[in-house]
Design an enzyme around this catalytic site. Sequence first.
Site, PDB file in Angstrom:
ATOM      1  N   LYS A 184       0.594  -1.156   0.231  1.00 58.25           N
ATOM      2  CA  LYS A 184       0.255  -0.005  -0.061  1.00 58.25           C
ATOM      3  C   LYS A 184       0.922   0.881   0.271  1.00 58.25           C
ATOM      4  O   LYS A 184       1.316   1.410   1.646  1.00 58.25           O
ATOM      5  CB  LYS A 184      -1.279   0.090   1.665  1.00 58.25           C
ATOM      6  CG  LYS A 184      -2.148   0.388   1.333  1.00 58.25           C
ATOM      7  CD  LYS A 184      -2.003   2.031   0.481  1.00 58.25           C
ATOM      8  CE  LYS A 184      -1.632   2.907   2.082  1.00 58.25           C
ATOM      9  NZ  LYS A 184      -1.309   4.618   1.739  1.00 58.25           N
ATOM     10  N   GLU A 259       9.761   1.176  10.392  1.00 62.06           N
ATOM     11  CA  GLU A 259      10.239   1.687  10.812  1.00 62.06           C
ATOM     12  C   GLU A 259      10.189   3.362  10.480  1.00 62.06           C
ATOM     13  O   GLU A 259       9.405   3.676   9.757  1.00 62.06           O
ATOM     14  CB  GLU A 259      11.243   1.430   9.137  1.00 62.06           C
ATOM     15  CG  GLU A 259      11.634   0.217   8.955  1.00 62.06           C
ATOM     16  CD  GLU A 259      13.054   0.312   9.541  1.00 62.06           C
ATOM     17  OE1 GLU A 259      13.531   1.357  10.230  1.00 62.06           O
ATOM     18  OE2 GLU A 259      13.633  -1.180   9.408  1.00 62.06           O
ATOM     19  N   CYS A 293      14.240  10.613   6.793  1.00 65.37           N
ATOM     20  CA  CYS A 293      14.053   9.214   8.594  1.00 65.37           C
ATOM     21  C   CYS A 293      15.184   9.753   9.192  1.00 65.37           C
ATOM     22  O   CYS A 293      15.416   9.884   9.988  1.00 65.37           O
ATOM     23  CB  CYS A 293      13.094   8.370   8.129  1.00 65.37           C
ATOM     24  SG  CYS A 293      14.255   6.802   7.002  1.00 65.37           S
ATOM     25  N   GLU A 391      10.471  15.698  15.181  1.00 60.22           N
ATOM     26  CA  GLU A 391      10.585  15.639  13.395  1.00 60.22           C
ATOM     27  C   GLU A 391      10.186  16.329  12.645  1.00 60.22           C
ATOM     28  O   GLU A 391       9.080  17.126  13.246  1.00 60.22           O
ATOM     29  CB  GLU A 391      10.651  14.853  13.187  1.00 60.22           C
ATOM     30  CG  GLU A 391      10.689  14.063  11.714  1.00 60.22           C
ATOM     31  CD  GLU A 391      10.476  12.491  11.256  1.00 60.22           C
ATOM     32  OE1 GLU A 391       9.137  11.973  11.687  1.00 60.22           O
ATOM     33  OE2 GLU A 391      11.588  11.625  10.831  1.00 60.22           O
TER      34      GLU A 391
HETATM   35  P1  NAD Z   1       2.647   8.784   7.165  1.00 57.10           P
HETATM   36  O1  NAD Z   1       2.896   7.744   8.625  1.00 57.10           O
HETATM   37  O2  NAD Z   1       1.918   9.522   7.444  1.00 57.10           O
HETATM   38  O3  NAD Z   1       2.103   7.169   6.367  1.00 57.10           O
HETATM   39  C1  NAD Z   1       2.724   6.857   5.678  1.00 57.10           C
HETATM   40  C2  NAD Z   1       1.823   5.316   5.225  1.00 57.10           C
HETATM   41  O4  NAD Z   1       0.555   4.795   6.644  1.00 57.10           O
HETATM   42  C3  NAD Z   1       1.072   6.320   4.208  1.00 57.10           C
HETATM   43  O5  NAD Z   1       0.875   4.890   3.268  1.00 57.10           O
HETATM   44  C4  NAD Z   1      -0.748   5.606   4.973  1.00 57.10           C
HETATM   45  O6  NAD Z   1      -1.843   6.256   4.234  1.00 57.10           O
HETATM   46  C5  NAD Z   1      -0.087   4.799   6.083  1.00 57.10           C
HETATM   47  N1  NAD Z   1      -1.262   5.175   6.825  1.00 57.10           N
HETATM   48  C6  NAD Z   1      -1.584   6.693   7.922  1.00 57.10           C
HETATM   49  N2  NAD Z   1      -2.297   6.176   8.643  1.00 57.10           N
HETATM   50  C7  NAD Z   1      -2.298   4.753   8.943  1.00 57.10           C
HETATM   51  C8  NAD Z   1      -3.610   3.268  10.113  1.00 57.10           C
HETATM   52  N3  NAD Z   1      -4.487   4.710  10.687  1.00 57.10           N
HETATM   53  N4  NAD Z   1      -3.013   2.922   9.845  1.00 57.10           N
HETATM   54  C9  NAD Z   1      -1.854   2.373   8.135  1.00 57.10           C
HETATM   55  N5  NAD Z   1      -2.056   2.738   7.610  1.00 57.10           N
HETATM   56  C10 NAD Z   1      -1.428   4.258   8.033  1.00 57.10           C
HETATM   57  O7  NAD Z   1       4.484   9.179   7.306  1.00 57.10           O
HETATM   58  P2  NAD Z   1       4.647   9.378   5.237  1.00 57.10           P
HETATM   59  O8  NAD Z   1       4.220  11.104   6.076  1.00 57.10           O
HETATM   60  O9  NAD Z   1       3.854   9.416   4.477  1.00 57.10           O
HETATM   61  O10 NAD Z   1       6.252   9.471   5.790  1.00 57.10           O
HETATM   62  C11 NAD Z   1       6.892  10.625   6.372  1.00 57.10           C
HETATM   63  C12 NAD Z   1       7.502   9.743   7.878  1.00 57.10           C
HETATM   64  O11 NAD Z   1       8.080   8.574   7.929  1.00 57.10           O
HETATM   65  C13 NAD Z   1       8.296  10.318   8.386  1.00 57.10           C
HETATM   66  O12 NAD Z   1       7.867   9.894   9.990  1.00 57.10           O
HETATM   67  C14 NAD Z   1      10.182   9.300   8.575  1.00 57.10           C
HETATM   68  O13 NAD Z   1      10.304   9.435   9.644  1.00 57.10           O
HETATM   69  C15 NAD Z   1       9.124   7.848   8.269  1.00 57.10           C
HETATM   70  N6  NAD Z   1       9.570   6.979   7.156  1.00 57.10           N
HETATM   71  C16 NAD Z   1      10.949   6.575   7.926  1.00 57.10           C
HETATM   72  C17 NAD Z   1      11.768   5.012   7.497  1.00 57.10           C
HETATM   73  C18 NAD Z   1      12.734   4.436   8.303  1.00 57.10           C
HETATM   74  O14 NAD Z   1      13.481   3.912   7.678  1.00 57.10           O
HETATM   75  N7  NAD Z   1      12.557   4.306   9.708  1.00 57.10           N
HETATM   76  C19 NAD Z   1      12.121   5.466   6.333  1.00 57.10           C
HETATM   77  C20 NAD Z   1      11.744   7.102   5.650  1.00 57.10           C
HETATM   78  C21 NAD Z   1      10.080   7.696   6.122  1.00 57.10           C
END
Ligand code: NAD
Length: 498
Positions: A184, A259, A293, A391
């Site tokens: 997804k 992650e 991240c 963050e």
């Molecule tokens: P997000 O948490 O808003 O969304 C991530 C995904 O989760 C999306 O596909 C979204 O549709 C889905 N989602 C949202 N709510 C959900 C729920 N309740 N249940 C299941 N799925 C749900 O994150 P983002 O804004 O897309 O990405 C940025 C974040 O990702 C930052 O915090 C960044 O640090 C983190 N990130 C971490 C890593 C790592 O490897 N540690 C790598 C890249 C990004």
Amino acid sequence: MATAQRSRDLTRYQMYIGGEWVDAEASASFESQNPYLSEPWAEVPEGSADDVDGAVRAARKAFDAGDWPNMTGRERSKLLLRLAGLVADNADQLGEVETRDNGKLLREMQGQCRLLSEWFEFYAGAADKINGEVIASDKPNFLVYTRKEPIGVVAAVLPWNSPLLLLAFKLAPALAAGCTFVAKPSEQTPVSTLEFARLMDEAGFPPGVFNVVTGSSDLPGKALVSHPGVDKIAFTGSTLTGINVVRAAAENLSRVTLELGGKSPNIVFDDADLEAATNGTVAGIFAATGQTCIAGSRLIVHENVHDELVERLVARAKTIKLGDPSDPSTEMGPVAFRDQLDKVVGMINGGVDEGAKLAYGGRQDPDAGELFVQPTILTEVDNGMQIAQEEVFGPVLSVLRFSSEDEAVALANDTRFGLAAGVWTKDVHRAHRVAHRVRAGTVWVNAYRAISFTTPFGGFGMSGWGRENGVAAIDHYTESKSIWVELSGGTRDPFVMG
Ligand code: NAD
């Protein structure tokens, strides 16, 4: 086919479920935006809970009744290698799609996509080496051994900043182990995963082994992580969403790896090569417009070199070229979407309100385009401020000063996150000592922002659960089974355990 006719000049996509290209059940769709041009460029299915259910059922069927999990590792390896070849052949085009969706530099996204094939090659090499072990049994009449069996249906929920790289972190070991998969992608960047599905199809993976559901909200992600047909969830995204994912997974006791976010310290000692440290700090916070991240968002610098390093950073920040992400001379593209821009600017203003001093930047840059923000350096930051604890996920550096090694380590560790860190010093003793004391899943010494399929990646604390990459990541996609084989053919007291 993933792409079909153009409507209103938008490229139209379908989802990939059970080996078929399908529209959403409700025939709904949404538009994916190009953040640099601030205009839609693709039309993507608006998947519902029913579509998610269809994808999980397809993955379930491929796992429970298909050949895939029972193929030999060698056979899976050959398919993974075929996929790796196709990914390599299409890397530049995949990178273009990613840039169109998330606005990151074309050379960064194409660079990531050129690396992808290596992830599949690496795990192809591991697929036929997923061994159990023979246990030295304490009972002479038993042969005892273990098998590592595929965990089942894996659900991957992904963010927008590095869509295919973060997919590969999960998919490559999952396929090597014999799992089936539902991806997804983020609502901000749905297209590259659909383009990638075309390559999975072409490589010849059996129907249902890989499925993609898209949607414009959190709805499909929520439906996926709470689905009882999912055995394991591999999530990358924000810490807040990660907590919600764990709550949903608890209902089914689905296995979870996470992650999540970071607030990574970059520690510069007074004996460091300041030119290298300046370059590494810029790489850590301004590359990818800070939307990474592992962003080195807290610069923890020795008081003796504080002013000189800040001066060098400001001089470099002034020359950073903002603009079209597909122009090879551009160094920073736009922020990926409007809400993210508002959050970044709001957090800068909050930092200034809390007492931080703006050494450079701090504002939107409308000359470059609608969603641009200047590279920003805040000094006189106290580690208790929100800007030092939360963050930002944007190009905002908070500078803190220290006078002793213990103070530097204490500041570095004074965070609920623990994803990454940098240590800059020429003293080899101190380099290792501090690398050991900092609580983070990755520490770079005199470097920043290197990753590899060979090397475990993940976080301490609120930065996540488990590690991706490296051979051991396959364990997150297997269940261990112990098999006891009686050797004597005799019987024993049935009422006594033994
Ligand atoms: P997000 O948490 O808003 O969304 C991530 C995904 O989760 C999306 O596909 C979204 O549709 C889905 N989602 C949202 N709510 C959900 C729920 N309740 N249940 C299941 N799925 C749900 O994150 P983002 O804004 O897309 O990405 C940025 C974040 O990702 C930052 O915090 C960044 O640090 C983190 N990130 C971490 C890593 C790592 O490897 N540690 C790598 C890249 C990004």
